[in-house]
Enzyme design. Sequence first.
Site, PDB file in Angstrom:
ATOM      1  N   CYS A  34       0.612  -1.087  -0.327  1.00 33.74           N
ATOM      2  CA  CYS A  34      -0.255  -0.166   0.235  1.00 33.74           C
ATOM      3  C   CYS A  34       0.550   1.255  -0.235  1.00 33.74           C
ATOM      4  CB  CYS A  34      -0.923   0.184   1.315  1.00 33.74           C
ATOM      5  SG  CYS A  34      -2.197   0.718   1.465  1.00 33.74           S
TER       6      CYS A  34
ATOM      7  N   GLU B 115      -1.302  -9.019   3.911  1.00 32.97           N
ATOM      8  CA  GLU B 115      -1.694  -9.535   5.271  1.00 32.97           C
ATOM      9  C   GLU B 115      -2.998  -9.842   6.286  1.00 32.97           C
ATOM     10  OE1 GLU B 115      -0.868  -4.690   5.874  1.00 32.97           O
ATOM     11  OE2 GLU B 115      -1.309  -5.817   3.924  1.00 32.97           O
TER      12      GLU B 115
ATOM     13  N   HIS C  90      -3.553  -5.178   0.701  1.00 36.70           N
ATOM     14  CA  HIS C  90      -3.324  -5.282   2.063  1.00 36.70           C
ATOM     15  C   HIS C  90      -3.193  -7.211   1.590  1.00 36.70           C
ATOM     16  CE1 HIS C  90      -2.801  -1.657   3.633  1.00 36.70           C
ATOM     17  NE2 HIS C  90      -3.530  -1.454   3.111  1.00 36.70           N
TER      18      HIS C  90
END
Length: 522
Positions: free
Chosen positions: A84, A176, A174
Amino acid sequence: MTAHPDTILIVDFGSQVTQLIARRVREAGVYSEIVPFQLAEQGFRRIKPKAVILSGSPHSTVDIGSPRAPDAVFSAGIPVLGICYGEQTMCAQLGGKVEAGHHREFGRAFLDINDDCALFEGVWAKGTRHQVWMSHGDRVTAIPEGFRVVGTSTGAPFAAIADEARRFYAVQFHPEVVHTPDGAKLLSNFVHKIAGLKGDWTMAAYREQAVAAIRAQVGEGRVICGLSGGVDSSVAAVLIHEAIGERLTCILVDHGLMRKNEAADVVAMFREHYNIPLVHVDASHLFISALEGEADPEKKRKTIGRLFIEVFEAEAKKLAQGGQPAQFLAQGTLYPDVIESVSFTGGPSVTIKSHHNVGGLPERMNMKLVEPLRELFKDEVRVLGKELGLPDHFIGRHPFPGPGLAIRCPGGVTREKLDILREADAVYLDEIRKAGLYDAIWQAFAVLLPVQTVGVMGDGRTYEYVCALRAVTSVDGMTADFYHYDMAFLGRAATRIINEVRGINRVVYDVTSKPPGTIEWE
């Protein structure tokens, strides 16, 4: 921090989910460490990482003075992954271009895979489309020389880029978060296939390394541990005892704000099962007298913290007078505490964590801190506890804050209200266990609200307290959602509380979800 030979450095630009990056890397069996961008250059030199990940951020790279990664990261010849904002600053620093005011993407989006690359190997193939999670207003409009586009989305023409010669990769989404279903696999590819790390960081290895580090730090000295009865301080105590044996003494300050029978259970486990020297101080009268009538939650915390330190210090002096002076204080500081203290205060915390970081460690005590869990997340502490042989029912206990029932009794605190709350909480947890729900819930507790209502019980009116029940699901306590009980369970729990606990005539269930931050009541 202890030196680990194979470490992934995560540069934190302020994203609320940076901790998730570290967790995903560790889940892949590789040690990771987060450093705030202000300290990234020093951290890079100290850690000597095998690869670097640049996190997201609320900042905009187009603003003057916005955070940047150290130039050394890009000249060290090691793999770098930008996520990001991390992608945007990578592009801005390496000769690309980022602009604000374009089409924004927040939430679920779909990534079209334009080309194969090592980051996608075995996960996503060219020509396929996959769900990802976006959270950006700015976007890259030109990529640096040497990069190629490997993925696009509706709002991001450079949603995934790669410079495989330099092993630089960047994604606008993202990976994660769980809302990117294959994200953990992408991060695993980065640490294993791109960075070439083995994935041999295990809790057994951590235990061995931690024991050696404790022995090296303490030498022939003595340690006292502020035992709260919670999982963190208990695991720390058992680990330190393994390292130095009888030169550890635990002090359990019973402030009268624990759950029903909790102090007795902790004393029994440590004295009988582990044979760890333990001083049990019943200071409940002191604490409750000081808290009586106090309604302000912050004053409650500070009062508890101050008294805890005073009692703890007095007990430490008694040990010294008895020929057992301690040079070290042990506490169950976890990695999230370290991250927050460095990120927001600019230095390490010197507070007694087991009581909610409400008091400081007085300089007059002249003691050094031993914090053997400061590299671990909460779930990793539980794994270490299992490794150390702590019983499953104990390491799986719900978190319970140092101020205990005081902050679950909003408004003025009285002995009567604490007794009512303790009984209601015990009934509630008993029902949860009987229903087989305890392990499915991250934290559950009862709260005695500062209001009384008129009720009818049998043939008479009552004017008694309202009890609120809370249960949340979470992984690490950073975010939480309420647990979705069925009405039959809530009916059973409420009926038992009203029938068995004098002083309560109404029960409600709290369905509030919590964004990143505290999940406590006050």
